[in-house]
Design an enzyme around this catalytic site. Sequence first.
Site, mmCIF file in Angstrom:
data_model
loop_
_atom_site.group_PDB
_atom_site.id
_atom_site.type_symbol
_atom_site.label_atom_id
_atom_site.label_comp_id
_atom_site.label_asym_id
_atom_site.label_seq_id
_atom_site.Cartn_x
_atom_site.Cartn_y
_atom_site.Cartn_z
ATOM 1 N N LYS A 14 64.410 41.285 21.917
ATOM 2 C CA LYS A 14 63.744 40.882 23.169
ATOM 3 C C LYS A 14 64.536 39.775 23.872
ATOM 4 O O LYS A 14 64.825 39.857 25.056
ATOM 5 C CB LYS A 14 62.302 40.382 22.901
ATOM 6 C CG LYS A 14 61.433 41.377 22.145
ATOM 7 C CD LYS A 14 60.041 40.835 21.893
ATOM 8 C CE LYS A 14 59.963 39.634 20.956
ATOM 9 N NZ LYS A 14 60.362 39.904 19.563
ATOM 10 N N ARG A 89 50.856 37.511 22.136
ATOM 11 C CA ARG A 89 51.103 38.013 20.795
ATOM 12 C C ARG A 89 49.802 38.286 20.038
ATOM 13 O O ARG A 89 49.835 38.653 18.871
ATOM 14 C CB ARG A 89 51.940 36.993 20.028
ATOM 15 C CG ARG A 89 53.038 37.639 19.230
ATOM 16 C CD ARG A 89 53.848 36.571 18.568
ATOM 17 N NE ARG A 89 54.924 36.150 19.424
ATOM 18 C CZ ARG A 89 56.149 35.900 18.990
ATOM 19 N NH1 ARG A 89 56.447 36.006 17.731
ATOM 20 N NH2 ARG A 89 57.068 35.501 19.813
ATOM 21 N N ARG A 128 71.278 36.701 12.365
ATOM 22 C CA ARG A 128 71.292 36.017 13.669
ATOM 23 C C ARG A 128 71.852 34.602 13.544
ATOM 24 O O ARG A 128 71.558 33.874 12.606
ATOM 25 C CB ARG A 128 69.870 35.933 14.230
ATOM 26 C CG ARG A 128 69.819 35.039 15.472
ATOM 27 C CD ARG A 128 68.537 35.151 16.255
ATOM 28 N NE ARG A 128 67.350 35.104 15.446
ATOM 29 C CZ ARG A 128 66.148 35.474 15.884
ATOM 30 N NH1 ARG A 128 66.004 35.937 17.111
ATOM 31 N NH2 ARG A 128 65.103 35.390 15.100
ATOM 32 N N ARG A 162 68.244 29.850 12.243
ATOM 33 C CA ARG A 162 66.885 29.343 12.416
ATOM 34 C C ARG A 162 66.147 29.224 11.078
ATOM 35 O O ARG A 162 66.349 30.032 10.181
ATOM 36 C CB ARG A 162 66.099 30.283 13.349
ATOM 37 C CG ARG A 162 66.085 29.833 14.790
ATOM 38 C CD ARG A 162 65.578 30.863 15.735
ATOM 39 N NE ARG A 162 64.300 31.473 15.370
ATOM 40 C CZ ARG A 162 63.665 32.371 16.107
ATOM 41 N NH1 ARG A 162 64.189 32.777 17.252
ATOM 42 N NH2 ARG A 162 62.529 32.894 15.711
ATOM 43 N N ARG A 173 56.523 37.106 9.031
ATOM 44 C CA ARG A 173 56.460 37.360 10.483
ATOM 45 C C ARG A 173 56.093 38.816 10.761
ATOM 46 O O ARG A 173 55.332 39.101 11.687
ATOM 47 C CB ARG A 173 57.807 37.000 11.128
ATOM 48 C CG ARG A 173 58.017 35.498 11.174
ATOM 49 C CD ARG A 173 59.467 35.117 11.336
ATOM 50 N NE ARG A 173 60.017 35.465 12.624
ATOM 51 C CZ ARG A 173 61.316 35.353 12.915
ATOM 52 N NH1 ARG A 173 62.168 34.904 12.023
ATOM 53 N NH2 ARG A 173 61.746 35.686 14.107
HETATM 54 P P1 AP5 Z 1 66.923 38.685 19.344
HETATM 55 O O1 AP5 Z 1 67.240 39.161 20.714
HETATM 56 O O2 AP5 Z 1 67.087 37.242 19.044
HETATM 57 O O3 AP5 Z 1 65.470 39.229 18.932
HETATM 58 P P2 AP5 Z 1 64.011 38.778 19.388
HETATM 59 O O4 AP5 Z 1 63.220 40.020 19.568
HETATM 60 O O5 AP5 Z 1 64.089 37.835 20.551
HETATM 61 O O6 AP5 Z 1 63.596 38.055 18.061
HETATM 62 P P3 AP5 Z 1 62.868 36.697 17.707
HETATM 63 O O7 AP5 Z 1 63.008 36.558 16.226
HETATM 64 O O8 AP5 Z 1 63.359 35.554 18.551
HETATM 65 O O9 AP5 Z 1 61.452 37.037 18.069
HETATM 66 P P4 AP5 Z 1 60.258 36.432 17.432
HETATM 67 O O10 AP5 Z 1 59.309 37.102 18.305
HETATM 68 O O11 AP5 Z 1 59.964 36.551 16.020
HETATM 69 O O12 AP5 Z 1 60.567 34.855 17.531
HETATM 70 P P5 AP5 Z 1 60.134 33.808 18.606
HETATM 71 O O13 AP5 Z 1 61.246 32.874 18.804
HETATM 72 O O14 AP5 Z 1 59.535 34.473 19.786
HETATM 73 O O15 AP5 Z 1 67.803 39.567 18.317
HETATM 74 C C1 AP5 Z 1 67.751 39.326 16.931
HETATM 75 C C2 AP5 Z 1 69.173 39.504 16.331
HETATM 76 O O16 AP5 Z 1 69.571 40.872 16.477
HETATM 77 C C3 AP5 Z 1 70.240 38.660 17.049
HETATM 78 O O17 AP5 Z 1 71.170 38.237 16.098
HETATM 79 C C4 AP5 Z 1 70.908 39.654 18.035
HETATM 80 O O18 AP5 Z 1 72.258 39.324 18.273
HETATM 81 C C5 AP5 Z 1 70.758 40.978 17.299
HETATM 82 N N1 AP5 Z 1 70.500 42.107 18.180
HETATM 83 C C6 AP5 Z 1 69.765 42.139 19.314
HETATM 84 N N2 AP5 Z 1 69.724 43.384 19.830
HETATM 85 C C7 AP5 Z 1 70.458 44.170 18.986
HETATM 86 C C8 AP5 Z 1 70.799 45.565 18.976
HETATM 87 N N3 AP5 Z 1 70.382 46.393 19.926
HETATM 88 N N4 AP5 Z 1 71.553 46.019 17.954
HETATM 89 C C9 AP5 Z 1 72.008 45.179 16.968
HETATM 90 N N5 AP5 Z 1 71.725 43.848 16.924
HETATM 91 C C10 AP5 Z 1 70.956 43.347 17.934
HETATM 92 O O19 AP5 Z 1 58.929 33.080 17.848
HETATM 93 C C11 AP5 Z 1 59.177 32.218 16.743
HETATM 94 C C12 AP5 Z 1 57.862 31.682 16.205
HETATM 95 O O20 AP5 Z 1 57.183 30.917 17.246
HETATM 96 C C13 AP5 Z 1 56.835 32.740 15.785
HETATM 97 O O21 AP5 Z 1 57.045 33.191 14.467
HETATM 98 C C14 AP5 Z 1 55.528 31.947 15.914
HETATM 99 O O22 AP5 Z 1 55.384 31.026 14.857
HETATM 100 C C15 AP5 Z 1 55.768 31.146 17.176
HETATM 101 N N6 AP5 Z 1 55.349 31.866 18.403
HETATM 102 C C16 AP5 Z 1 56.131 32.268 19.434
HETATM 103 N N7 AP5 Z 1 55.378 32.861 20.385
HETATM 104 C C17 AP5 Z 1 54.102 32.834 19.945
HETATM 105 C C18 AP5 Z 1 52.887 33.318 20.481
HETATM 106 N N8 AP5 Z 1 52.841 33.950 21.693
HETATM 107 N N9 AP5 Z 1 51.754 33.144 19.751
HETATM 108 C C19 AP5 Z 1 51.784 32.509 18.547
HETATM 109 N N10 AP5 Z 1 52.912 32.022 17.983
HETATM 110 C C20 AP5 Z 1 54.073 32.193 18.682
#
Ligand code: AP5
Length: 219
Positions: A14, A89, A128, A162, A173
């Site tokens: 994403k 979420r 990542r 991270r 997660r």
């Molecule tokens: P990346 O693009 O970083 O993936 P992402 O979907 O953004 O993953 P996140 O882990 O950031 O999402 P998340 O939802 O768990 O974490 P968030 O920070 O929102 O890609 C991942 C890897 O794959 C990278 O290395 C990239 O290079 C690679 N990649 C990408 N596309 C690819 C492809 N097509 N092919 C191959 N490789 C690829 O949330 C973190 C924490 O914050 C949560 O756990 C929770 O505690 C809290 N939080 C955040 N939002 C909320 C909410 N709304 N409600 C409650 N808690 C929340």
Amino acid sequence: MTRVVFIGPPGAGKGTQAVKFASTLGIPHISTGDLIRAEKKAGTPLGMEVQKYADEGKLVPDEIVLKIVAERLEEDDAKKGFLFDGFPRTIAQAKSLDRYLKIHHMPLSVVVFFDVPDDVIVERICGRRTCRNTGNVYHVRFNPPPASGRDENGKQLDLYQREDDTEEKVRVRLKEYEENTAALIPYYKESGVFQNIDANRDISEIEADLADLAIKLSA
Ligand code: AP5
């Protein structure tokens, strides 16, 4: 005005796609994960409260996330639209967003669901690497950082893994995703703005599909 939501499991790609998509559409990229990490880094009381959830891979409670999002939506740049990455979420968050958008007469333009199987997710997250200086996200295998140690603008990279990007935390997660977030798929399917994207492909292929979507949204 374009209002976009990206949903999907952790590590689905994403954030990688959101940066370019938001820039193409001229709207701010609002990642609740980034907002939560910024609070944590600032060491505010709120930051200390959210840290214990985020570092464990658990969802931060709805009332805290909603407060952070409400503050962000008050900023000027969000008046011209937004791309939410990782929000909502939970169903409660989605309903709260719906209420806000209804009051302000701002319907969502599209909800994009990043569809990826679990085994792919674990490999993506564990490989990542994120840059402290630029916020750029890389993958040791699929999207390696430049060997020069600098990004395309010549900025020095300072990569880290991270806290929640270990296999153990990814399992937590994914469980949180299944129990709380997956219910958003039928929820948004009913809204008529749901769009599925096969995110188990190369970054460039997904980017091309999203570029087509951006053209449709801008027409
Ligand atoms: P990346 O693009 O970083 O993936 P992402 O979907 O953004 O993953 P996140 O882990 O950031 O999402 P998340 O939802 O768990 O974490 P968030 O920070 O929102 O890609 C991942 C890897 O794959 C990278 O290395 C990239 O290079 C690679 N990649 C990408 N596309 C690819 C492809 N097509 N092919 C191959 N490789 C690829 O949330 C973190 C924490 O914050 C949560 O756990 C929770 O505690 C809290 N939080 C955040 N939002 C909320 C909410 N709304 N409600 C409650 N808690 C929340």
